[in-house]
Design a protein around this motif. Structure first.
Motif, PDB file in Angstrom:
ATOM      1  N   ARG A  23      11.743 -38.410   7.068  1.00  0.00           N
ATOM      2  CA  ARG A  23      12.529 -37.162   6.937  1.00  0.00           C
ATOM      3  C   ARG A  23      11.851 -36.191   5.987  1.00  0.00           C
ATOM      4  NH1 ARG A  23      16.923 -40.898   7.423  1.00  0.00           N
ATOM      5  NH2 ARG A  23      16.930 -41.236   5.172  1.00  0.00           N
ATOM      6  N   GLU A  24      11.300 -36.712   4.887  1.00  0.00           N
ATOM      7  CA  GLU A  24      10.629 -35.840   3.921  1.00  0.00           C
ATOM      8  C   GLU A  24       9.352 -35.227   4.502  1.00  0.00           C
ATOM      9  OE1 GLU A  24       8.975 -35.780  -0.657  1.00  0.00           O
ATOM     10  OE2 GLU A  24      10.277 -37.419  -0.032  1.00  0.00           O
ATOM     11  N   TYR A  26       8.878 -34.425   7.676  1.00  0.00           N
ATOM     12  CA  TYR A  26       9.348 -33.321   8.525  1.00  0.00           C
ATOM     13  C   TYR A  26       9.780 -32.127   7.673  1.00  0.00           C
ATOM     14  CZ  TYR A  26       9.438 -36.466  12.567  1.00  0.00           C
ATOM     15  OH  TYR A  26       9.102 -37.330  13.570  1.00  0.00           O
ATOM     16  N   HIS A  27      10.428 -32.425   6.557  1.00  0.00           N
ATOM     17  CA  HIS A  27      10.857 -31.357   5.646  1.00  0.00           C
ATOM     18  C   HIS A  27       9.643 -30.609   5.077  1.00  0.00           C
ATOM     19  CE1 HIS A  27      13.280 -29.238   2.712  1.00  0.00           C
ATOM     20  NE2 HIS A  27      12.429 -29.628   1.782  1.00  0.00           N
ATOM     21  N   ARG A  30       8.176 -28.297   7.745  1.00  0.00           N
ATOM     22  CA  ARG A  30       9.036 -27.127   7.932  1.00  0.00           C
ATOM     23  C   ARG A  30       8.939 -26.183   6.731  1.00  0.00           C
ATOM     24  NH1 ARG A  30      12.880 -29.855  10.018  1.00  0.00           N
ATOM     25  NH2 ARG A  30      13.810 -30.489   8.062  1.00  0.00           N
ATOM     26  N   ALA A  31       8.954 -26.761   5.518  1.00  0.00           N
ATOM     27  CA  ALA A  31       8.878 -25.944   4.306  1.00  0.00           C
ATOM     28  C   ALA A  31       7.562 -25.186   4.225  1.00  0.00           C
ATOM     29  CB  ALA A  31       9.060 -26.828   3.071  1.00  0.00           C
TER      30      ALA A  31
END
Length: 145
Positions: A23-24, A26-27, A30-31
């Protein structure tokens, strides 16, 4: 009170850590995309007010930091996966029908080159982040002129 963790508790905790790492990652992707896009948009809209050319190179720095974090998370996840395989070997023994996810991946893909699959995924991650970094460097250079 017994503070010793069982294999099942360790397994659950480490699987959740793997999922959190994914999840991190992917974050981070995106960030980096949103952050660099917003930065270039703001710089283009306020071009006369930009005091230094160096500010244009914040975008590549953002990509470099996010890319390094993703590579660290990927390496950490692979390290955890190795330990999860050991727990699965102990817990599931010789069960070939349901060996556990990590064992299933390594055994199922051994005929198809599990190691090469891992190398391709790591290489692809590095290539994508390196391309994003280079593209951002070129963009920063061209737009800062």
């Amino acid at each position: 009170m017994d503070t010793k963790l069982s294999h099942l508790e360790q397994y659950k905790m480490l699987r959740e850590e793997v999922m959190q790492n994914i999840r991190e990652m992917y974050h981070m992707e995106r960030a980096a995309t949103i952050g660099v896009g917003a930065l270039y948009t703001w710089l283009l809209l306020h071009r006369p007010d930009v005091p230094s050319r160096a500010i244009w190179f914040i975008g590549p720095l953002i990509i470099l930091v996010c890319g390094n974090r993703c590579l660290f998370l990927l390496a950490h996840t692979r390290f955890i996966a190795g330990y999860l395989r050991r727990i699965e070997e102990t817990a599931f023994g010789g069960d070939t029908n349901l060996p556990g996810w990590e064992l299933y991946l390594s055994r199922h893909n051994s005929q198809r080159g599990y190691r090469s699959y891992l190398m391709v995924s790591v290489t692809a991650t590095i290539v994508v982040w390196a391309f994003a970094f280079c593209a951002s460097m070129v963009t920063s250079y061209l737009l800062s002129r």
